[in-house]
Write a protein that holds these residues in place. Structure first.
Motif, PDB file in Angstrom:
ATOM      1  N   VAL A 295      19.787 -26.776  15.978  1.00 56.49           N
ATOM      2  CA  VAL A 295      20.904 -27.121  16.862  1.00 56.49           C
ATOM      3  C   VAL A 295      20.367 -27.665  18.189  1.00 56.49           C
ATOM      4  N   GLU A 296      19.329 -27.013  18.711  1.00 61.14           N
ATOM      5  CA  GLU A 296      18.845 -27.310  20.063  1.00 61.14           C
ATOM      6  C   GLU A 296      17.806 -28.426  20.122  1.00 61.14           C
ATOM      7  N   HIS A 297      17.680 -29.224  19.059  1.00 61.14           N
ATOM      8  CA  HIS A 297      16.658 -30.275  19.057  1.00 61.14           C
ATOM      9  C   HIS A 297      16.818 -31.308  20.175  1.00 61.14           C
ATOM     10  N   PRO A 298      18.050 -31.564  20.710  1.00 62.87           N
ATOM     11  CA  PRO A 298      18.161 -32.613  21.736  1.00 62.87           C
ATOM     12  C   PRO A 298      17.311 -32.392  22.978  1.00 62.87           C
ATOM     13  N   ILE A 299      17.108 -31.144  23.398  1.00 58.01           N
ATOM     14  CA  ILE A 299      16.336 -30.945  24.629  1.00 58.01           C
ATOM     15  C   ILE A 299      14.887 -31.378  24.440  1.00 58.01           C
ATOM     16  N   THR A 300      14.347 -31.186  23.232  1.00 58.96           N
ATOM     17  CA  THR A 300      12.997 -31.673  22.948  1.00 58.96           C
ATOM     18  C   THR A 300      12.988 -33.195  22.995  1.00 58.96           C
ATOM     19  N   GLU A 301      13.995 -33.820  22.403  1.00 61.01           N
ATOM     20  CA  GLU A 301      14.081 -35.286  22.435  1.00 61.01           C
ATOM     21  C   GLU A 301      14.116 -35.804  23.862  1.00 61.01           C
ATOM     22  N   GLN A 302      14.816 -35.091  24.731  1.00 61.97           N
ATOM     23  CA  GLN A 302      14.989 -35.561  26.107  1.00 61.97           C
ATOM     24  C   GLN A 302      13.688 -35.510  26.910  1.00 61.97           C
ATOM     25  N   VAL A 303      12.889 -34.455  26.725  1.00 63.15           N
ATOM     26  CA  VAL A 303      11.715 -34.295  27.601  1.00 63.15           C
ATOM     27  C   VAL A 303      10.492 -35.058  27.107  1.00 63.15           C
ATOM     28  N   ILE A 304      10.532 -35.557  25.852  1.00 64.56           N
ATOM     29  CA  ILE A 304       9.397 -36.361  25.371  1.00 64.56           C
ATOM     30  C   ILE A 304       9.832 -37.733  24.875  1.00 64.56           C
ATOM     31  N   ASP A 305      11.128 -38.066  25.037  1.00 64.55           N
ATOM     32  CA  ASP A 305      11.663 -39.370  24.626  1.00 64.55           C
ATOM     33  C   ASP A 305      11.318 -39.667  23.172  1.00 64.55           C
ATOM     34  N   PHE A 306      11.896 -38.867  22.282  1.00 67.66           N
ATOM     35  CA  PHE A 306      11.505 -38.890  20.867  1.00 67.66           C
ATOM     36  C   PHE A 306      12.739 -38.579  20.028  1.00 67.66           C
TER      37      PHE A 306
END
Length: 451
Positions: A295-306
């Protein structure tokens, strides 16, 4: 590359996958129950197929209906999202048998890591730190008493097939063990059809920190740093952030190395998370592995642009990963917005949304499938949106979240927006001084009468 992907899920995660498919030039197929006919994921997909009535057992968990939908639309892959069939080994195997690529773990991998006792044994073999406790499933109560004495109280009984806090019991002294054993097994049997139990030493007031990993078909894996998921209610996450305010460079290196070691030892293919408990002295212990997107994958995407969904699709298509580990260069916080009344025990609040105003501006991301006029069905999980803020520092991310929550207007139903707004002002949260026990003692302020 795949030509058409069916998304075997609903709501915001289905819409999230559809968006990446569109960007990659891949056709998408939405499936929906009769209760979800007006959901945005149905409207945004290239094709949509009704797979049954409202109950998930007759729609989103009905494997034959989903496979039939894939076959009649000529989908060559299925993305399961999270929940529902995302960690179902039987479904993964059925996809294989029908020559449809399951964008997730293999049946063998799901079985191996989905059984919590087997997963722990595997991680011990891999050399990953694990919480002391039983070696595999406890066969009977007599053995349970023996293991508890050897481990030392307090202990935690856990359902081997568990998840979401079901079948878990903390036991502080021997005289409470039998009641806990009986009730945990009964709950596990009802929830999972399996009453196998295992035991671990209870790590008091730990942090719940997970490491995002991706592995490919060559056996290589990489990590994409951590997420702190410690703010929970009844083992259900409420908010997450990355990087963790508890993390040090040394701990991140050690936990990232352990997570990659775990993934490569089992030759894991796809996106997944290795979840750890971290004690106050920053000792970390393997808890479980989730063989799916979180569920929380977006925060990882945001901090590494991935784009993690894109990476899932690429790996499933046989494209190898770069092998590079990623470290966060920004700070991101996610608040799960649920259709629940936080002033009345987080009671579910389904119904029609009469007004919706979404927050915006720099550093704001909103993942949702709802809109003004949409009726939230009572049949499914109550999460209706994920509000994500990203900034250069944690302080700025919190400030953005306060502002975004103030802007976020949803009328017609109760939501957890007021809870999150109070959380962002809590001194312990602001200081990063929280554990999984945070919600055990905090009482929300009463609502302010705005009339």
């Amino acid at each position: 590359m795949f030509k058409k992907i069916l998304i075997a899920n609903r709501g915001e995660i289905a819409l999230r996958v559809i968006r990446t498919c569109r960007e990659m030039g891949i056709k998408s197929v939405a499936v929906y129950s009769k209760a979800d006919e007006e959901s945005l994921h149905v409207k945004f997909a290239d094709e949509a197929v009704c797979i049954g009535p409202a109950p998930s057992s007759e729609s989103y968990l009905k494997m034959s209906n989903i496979i039939a939908a894939a076959e009649i639309t000529n989908a060559d892959a299925i993305h399961p999202g999270y929940g529902f069939l995302s960690e179902n080994a039987k479904f993964s195997k059925i996809c294989q048998e029908h020559n449809i690529k399951f964008i997730g773990a293999s049946p063998e991998m799901i079985d191996r890591m989905g059984d919590k006792a087997m997963a722990k044994t595997t991680m011990i073999e891999a050399g990953v730190p694990c919480v002391p406790g039983s070696e595999g499933v406890i066969p009977d109560f007599k053995t349970c008493v023996k293991v508890a004495k050897e481990t030392g109280y307090p202990v935690m009984l856990k359902a081997s097939a568990g998840g979401g806090g079901k079948g878990m019991r903390a036991v502080w002294k021997e005289e409470d063990l039998e009641d806990a054993w009986d009730s945990a097994r009964h709950e596990s049997k009802a929830a999972f059809g399996n009453d196998d139990m295992y035991m671990e030493k209870l790590i008091e007031e730990p942090r719940h920190i997970e490491i995002q990993i991706v592995g490919d078909s060559t056996g290589r894996a990489c990590h994409l740093s951590e997420r702190d998921c410690s703010v929970q209610r009844r083992h259900q996450k409420l908010t997450e952030e990355t990087p963790s305010p508890f993390m040090t460079d040394e701990l991140r290196e050690a936990m990232g190395t352990a997570a990659v070691k775990a993934a490569e030892y089992i030759k894991y293919e796809g996106a997944g998370t290795v979840e750890f408990l971290v004690d106050k002295n920053r000792n970390f212990y393997f808890m479980e592995m989730n063989t799916r997107i979180q569920v929380e994958h977006p925060i990882t995407e945001q901090v590494i642009d991935f784009d993690l969904i894109r990476e899932q699709i690429m790996v499933a298509a046989g494209i190898p990963i770069s092998g590079k580990n990623y470290l966060p260069n920004l700070h991101s916080i996610e608040c799960r917005i649920n259709a629940e009344d936080p002033y009345n025990g987080f009671r579910p609040s389904p119904g029609k949304i009469t007004v919706l105003h979404a927050p915006g501006g720099h550093g704001i991301r909103l993942d949702t499938h709802v809109y003004a006029g949409y009726s939230i069905p009572p049949n499914y999980d109550s999460m209706i949106a994920k509000l994500i803020t990203t900034a250069q520092t944690r302080e700025e991310a919190i400030s953005k979240m306060k502002r975004a929550l103030d802007e976020f207007v949803i009328e017609g139903i109760k939501t957890t927006i007021p809870f999150h707004r109070q959380l962002m002002d809590h001194p312990d949260y602001i200081a990063g001084n929280y554990t999984t026990a945070f919600m055990d003692t905090w009482q929300m302020n009463e609502p302010v009468d705005e009339e």
